[in-house]
Design an enzyme around this catalytic site. Sequence first.
Site, PDB file in Angstrom:
ATOM      1  N   ASP A  34       0.818  -1.209   0.000  1.00  0.00           N
ATOM      2  CA  ASP A  34       0.000   0.000   0.000  1.00  0.00           C
ATOM      3  C   ASP A  34       0.853   1.261   0.000  1.00  0.00           C
ATOM      4  O   ASP A  34       0.456   2.298  -0.541  1.00  0.00           O
ATOM      5  CB  ASP A  34      -0.925   0.010   1.213  1.00  0.00           C
ATOM      6  CG  ASP A  34      -2.037  -1.024   1.096  1.00  0.00           C
ATOM      7  OD1 ASP A  34      -2.198  -1.578  -0.010  1.00  0.00           O
ATOM      8  OD2 ASP A  34      -2.729  -1.277   2.088  1.00  0.00           O
ATOM      9  N   THR A  55      -8.695   2.743   6.995  1.00  0.00           N
ATOM     10  CA  THR A  55      -8.068   1.517   7.484  1.00  0.00           C
ATOM     11  C   THR A  55      -6.609   1.730   7.878  1.00  0.00           C
ATOM     12  O   THR A  55      -5.908   0.756   8.173  1.00  0.00           O
ATOM     13  CB  THR A  55      -8.138   0.421   6.403  1.00  0.00           C
ATOM     14  OG1 THR A  55      -7.587   0.925   5.178  1.00  0.00           O
ATOM     15  CG2 THR A  55      -9.564  -0.013   6.161  1.00  0.00           C
TER      16      THR A  55
END
Length: 483
Positions: free
Chosen positions: A227, A367
Amino acid sequence: MDDAHTANIHSESDGDSGDHGDTNASDSDAQQALEVVFQPENIHRRKSSLVPSNTRPQNNRKRTNCFVHSFLDENNGEYLPNHNASYEGLAQERKVDKDPDGALDAGHQSRLLTKKQISDMAFGIRELAKRLAHIRLKMNVQHVFLLAKAHDATLIANTREVAHWLLTRDQHYKVYVEDTLEHNRVFDAEGLLASNHSFEGRLKFWTNKLCAEKPQTFDIVLALGGDGTVLYASWLFQRVVPPVLAFSLGSLGFLTKFDYDGFQNTLSRAFKEGITVSLRLRFEATVMRSQVHNGDSARDLVEQLIGEESEDNHTHKPDGTHNILNEVVVDRGPNPTMSTIELFGDDEHFTTIQADGICVSTPTGSTAYNLAAGGSLCHPDNPVVLVTAICAHTLSFRPIILPDTIVLRAGVPYDARTSSWASFDGRERVELRPGDYVTISASRFPFPSVLPLDRKSKDWVDSISRTLNWNSRQRQKSFKEWN
């Protein structure tokens, strides 16, 4: 309509001109025509949606910024007088923040749009995102951007493998890799070029300057990593972002949707059948510096921003703007004491925060730091802003979810004991001295993330179940009847 029904969308440039290196195409030509293919599973509609188009009310909303390069033309945030407007209407036409210098280039910043312009822009992003979720975009791919950690030997080898496959696949492909790999021993650019003379002139090297000034050069971004690599792509492309197809080679996988082991099939299918794109909301954050002398504790930041002094446009000046995908964090930094932060929403003073800091997150960033600070999980399609305190000094300061049309300002009051520090997606950490603040609003440049065609509808739920073990527990035992 059927799945053979197609349309062509041609890109519009943002006004930049000129070439870089040996790239001969102009900005308007660099992004090739997109073929839009309507998904066959989406051709059935409810009767209530089959309304003749001439009965729908028309609006003057303009297309938002995205990878098809349709740009807003919002009068540079200038005030447009309307003598027939009500008080509420006039309030909608007020700038959401001040422009002390009146510079035209500053008008590109979302913080200088009026409240109505921001609302229209946010609504336009939502409409575009809904359309893109139900179509496949067939692109004439020619310029491929490869992104990976340039200091990881394994990822460099993966980059070389993908570059070699692309260059062998089609003689029209031009592959861009980071300029630091030009003389890297693991990547071995000289050996790659020597292996096939047709690679000459088609293996190119990108720089940060090229990403900032000529983002339309690239048709698609292939991210190899976790990510963090996807966040780095967002950081490189501060304005227009090409579609980002991310292969999972890192620790987490909220944003990396594709397995690297089958990259050949994934890319072949994407280039042949098209891609489905999810538009992710980004924030535009601008640091505003106080122009009064430091240590003047008699000054009142609330008065300057919303009180009687709010029309004084010489109190603050901009000092850097960032488009971010995850979150803006204002915290205490290295100071031993907690931060004092004033939080504003539009023309209201929301509250005074006493905490280790505050996290203002996008739905994509829900998140990340937001979740660690106790914030809510949020589906990325929700048009919201998440505000979460970091170790607040009061137990009643609960996380709050606000609409994406709001403009937040988080500042350090003049009488604060210490400075605070702001970071943007964990980068560019800057000190906020007493009197300084950060303005946060929806960006005109959303982030297009490529989704898998086969599991796009449940992809986010799968990701939180896989990475967070969301709601995982041993199943409750059933009762056993006895006589």
